[in-house]
Design a protein around this motif. Structure first.
Motif, short mmCIF file in Angstrom:
data_model
loop_
_atom_site.label_atom_id
_atom_site.label_comp_id
_atom_site.label_asym_id
_atom_site.label_seq_id
_atom_site.Cartn_x
_atom_site.Cartn_y
_atom_site.Cartn_z
N ARG A 106 -2.54 2.58 -15.53
CA ARG A 106 -1.85 3.22 -14.41
C ARG A 106 -2.78 4.24 -13.78
O ARG A 106 -3.54 4.91 -14.47
N MET A 107 -2.69 4.36 -12.46
CA MET A 107 -3.48 5.38 -11.76
C MET A 107 -2.63 6.64 -11.65
O MET A 107 -1.43 6.57 -11.41
N VAL A 108 -3.28 7.79 -11.84
CA VAL A 108 -2.56 9.04 -11.64
C VAL A 108 -2.22 9.17 -10.15
O VAL A 108 -2.90 8.61 -9.29
N ARG A 109 -1.18 9.88 -9.84
CA ARG A 109 -0.64 9.91 -8.49
C ARG A 109 -1.65 10.34 -7.42
O ARG A 109 -1.68 9.79 -6.32
N ASP A 110 -2.50 11.30 -7.73
CA ASP A 110 -3.47 11.76 -6.73
C ASP A 110 -4.69 10.85 -6.63
O ASP A 110 -5.57 11.10 -5.79
N GLY A 111 -4.78 9.81 -7.47
CA GLY A 111 -5.87 8.86 -7.37
C GLY A 111 -7.15 9.30 -8.01
O GLY A 111 -8.19 8.67 -7.85
N ASP B 33 -5.82 6.18 -0.31
CA ASP B 33 -6.24 6.01 1.09
C ASP B 33 -5.89 4.63 1.65
O ASP B 33 -6.04 4.38 2.84
N GLY B 34 -5.44 3.68 0.79
CA GLY B 34 -5.03 2.36 1.23
C GLY B 34 -6.17 1.38 1.48
O GLY B 34 -5.94 0.28 1.95
N SER C 185 0.87 -1.17 0.00
CA SER C 185 0.00 0.00 0.00
C SER C 185 0.91 1.23 0.00
O SER C 185 2.10 1.13 0.27
N ARG C 186 0.36 2.37 -0.29
CA ARG C 186 1.21 3.57 -0.41
C ARG C 186 1.91 3.94 0.88
O ARG C 186 3.01 4.48 0.86
N ASP C 187 1.30 3.64 2.04
CA ASP C 187 1.98 3.94 3.31
C ASP C 187 2.81 2.75 3.80
O ASP C 187 3.38 2.79 4.89
N ALA C 188 2.89 1.67 3.00
CA ALA C 188 3.68 0.47 3.29
C ALA C 188 3.24 -0.26 4.56
O ALA C 188 4.00 -1.03 5.11
N SER C 189 2.01 -0.04 5.00
CA SER C 189 1.53 -0.74 6.19
C SER C 189 0.89 -2.08 5.84
O SER C 189 0.74 -2.94 6.70
N ARG C 190 0.51 -2.26 4.56
CA ARG C 190 -0.11 -3.51 4.12
C ARG C 190 0.51 -3.95 2.81
O ARG C 190 0.97 -3.14 2.01
N LEU C 191 0.50 -5.28 2.62
CA LEU C 191 1.09 -5.88 1.42
C LEU C 191 0.07 -6.82 0.80
O LEU C 191 -0.53 -7.65 1.49
N LEU C 192 -0.13 -6.69 -0.51
CA LEU C 192 -0.98 -7.62 -1.24
C LEU C 192 -0.13 -8.82 -1.61
O LEU C 192 0.93 -8.67 -2.22
N ILE C 193 -0.57 -10.03 -1.21
CA ILE C 193 0.14 -11.26 -1.55
C ILE C 193 -0.86 -12.21 -2.19
O ILE C 193 -2.06 -12.15 -1.93
N THR C 194 -0.36 -13.09 -3.06
CA THR C 194 -1.23 -14.03 -3.75
C THR C 194 -0.73 -15.45 -3.55
O THR C 194 0.46 -15.68 -3.28
N SER C 195 -1.64 -16.40 -3.69
CA SER C 195 -1.32 -17.82 -3.70
C SER C 195 -2.34 -18.51 -4.58
O SER C 195 -3.24 -17.87 -5.13
N ALA D 159 -12.46 -2.57 -8.66
CA ALA D 159 -11.97 -2.04 -7.39
C ALA D 159 -12.28 -3.10 -6.34
O ALA D 159 -13.41 -3.56 -6.22
N ILE D 160 -11.26 -3.52 -5.58
CA ILE D 160 -11.42 -4.55 -4.56
C ILE D 160 -11.21 -3.92 -3.20
O ILE D 160 -10.15 -3.34 -2.93
N ASP D 161 -12.21 -4.01 -2.35
CA ASP D 161 -12.10 -3.48 -0.99
C ASP D 161 -11.11 -4.35 -0.22
O ASP D 161 -11.29 -5.57 -0.13
N SER D 162 -10.07 -3.76 0.34
CA SER D 162 -9.01 -4.53 0.99
C SER D 162 -9.40 -5.07 2.36
O SER D 162 -8.64 -5.82 2.96
N GLN D 163 -10.57 -4.70 2.86
CA GLN D 163 -10.97 -5.19 4.18
C GLN D 163 -12.00 -6.31 4.09
O GLN D 163 -11.97 -7.24 4.88
N ASN D 164 -12.93 -6.23 3.13
CA ASN D 164 -13.94 -7.28 3.04
C ASN D 164 -13.95 -8.01 1.70
O ASN D 164 -14.72 -8.93 1.51
N GLY D 165 -13.12 -7.60 0.74
CA GLY D 165 -13.00 -8.30 -0.53
C GLY D 165 -14.09 -8.03 -1.53
O GLY D 165 -14.15 -8.68 -2.57
#
Length: 168
Positions: A156-161, A114-115, A66-76, A134-140
């Motif tokens: 690509r997303m523009v920097r300001d979103g 906003d992450g 995530s932009r604030d590096a507090s969360r990481l998207l991982i796949t399996s 768009a995938i909600d990172s809390q409930n999917g």
């Protein structure tokens, strides 16, 4: 073969025993040409008493922070997870079916500023249907933003979103 038959084996019986041993690597290790050794009881590939194999350990691939590096998207193979970097907890947000042909093709684009949301390209394997979700990172929850038959490249997303840049 003599131990198995309990007598002097016919010429065909040793070949049959050898083929059976070669086809059961979870029970026997090959120790040279025509020589086998029983596998130890603690072998992870060995089926349990009910004849069921243990499920292999899940392997993960990191995709993006995530932009604030507090969360990481991982796949399996089982799906997409969000890993909380602070406490190493992971949450399954996009479960995948075991049959890969039934799963849509997803490819992460980026996290929202906003992450909370992950943007991804989406493609249906069964029909010519593509788009951006768009995938909600809390409930999917997966919300389609664009869904049609066109191909989207270089998204690509523009920097300001506030929007996306892409080729169609």
């Amino acid at each position: 073969a003599a131990e198995y038959a309990g007598r002097d084996p016919t010429p065909v019986e040793p070949a049959g025993v050898l083929m059976k041993l070669h086809r059961a690597p979870m029970y026997f290790y090959r120790r040279g040409r025509g020589r086998y050794q029983p596998a130890p009881e603690a072998t992870p590939d060995k089926p349990d008493a009910a004849g069921e194999k243990k499920e292999p350990e899940e392997n993960f691939s990191p995709v993006s922070f995530s932009r604030d590096a507090s969360r990481l998207l991982i796949t399996s193979r089982k799906g997409w997870y969000v890993l909380n970097v602070g406490d190493s907890s992971k949450t399954l947000i996009v479960p995948m079916q075991e049959d890969e042909d039934k799963n849509p093709r997803l490819s992460a684009i980026t996290w929202a500023p906003d992450g909370r949301t992950i943007y991804a390209t989406w493609a249906n394997r069964g029909s010519w249907e593509r788009g951006i979700v768009a995938i909600d990172s809390q409930n999917g929850t997966m919300t389609p933003l664009v869904r049609d038959a066109r191909l989207y490249g270089g998204v690509r997303m523009v920097r300001d979103g506030s929007g996306f840049i892409m080729t169609i």
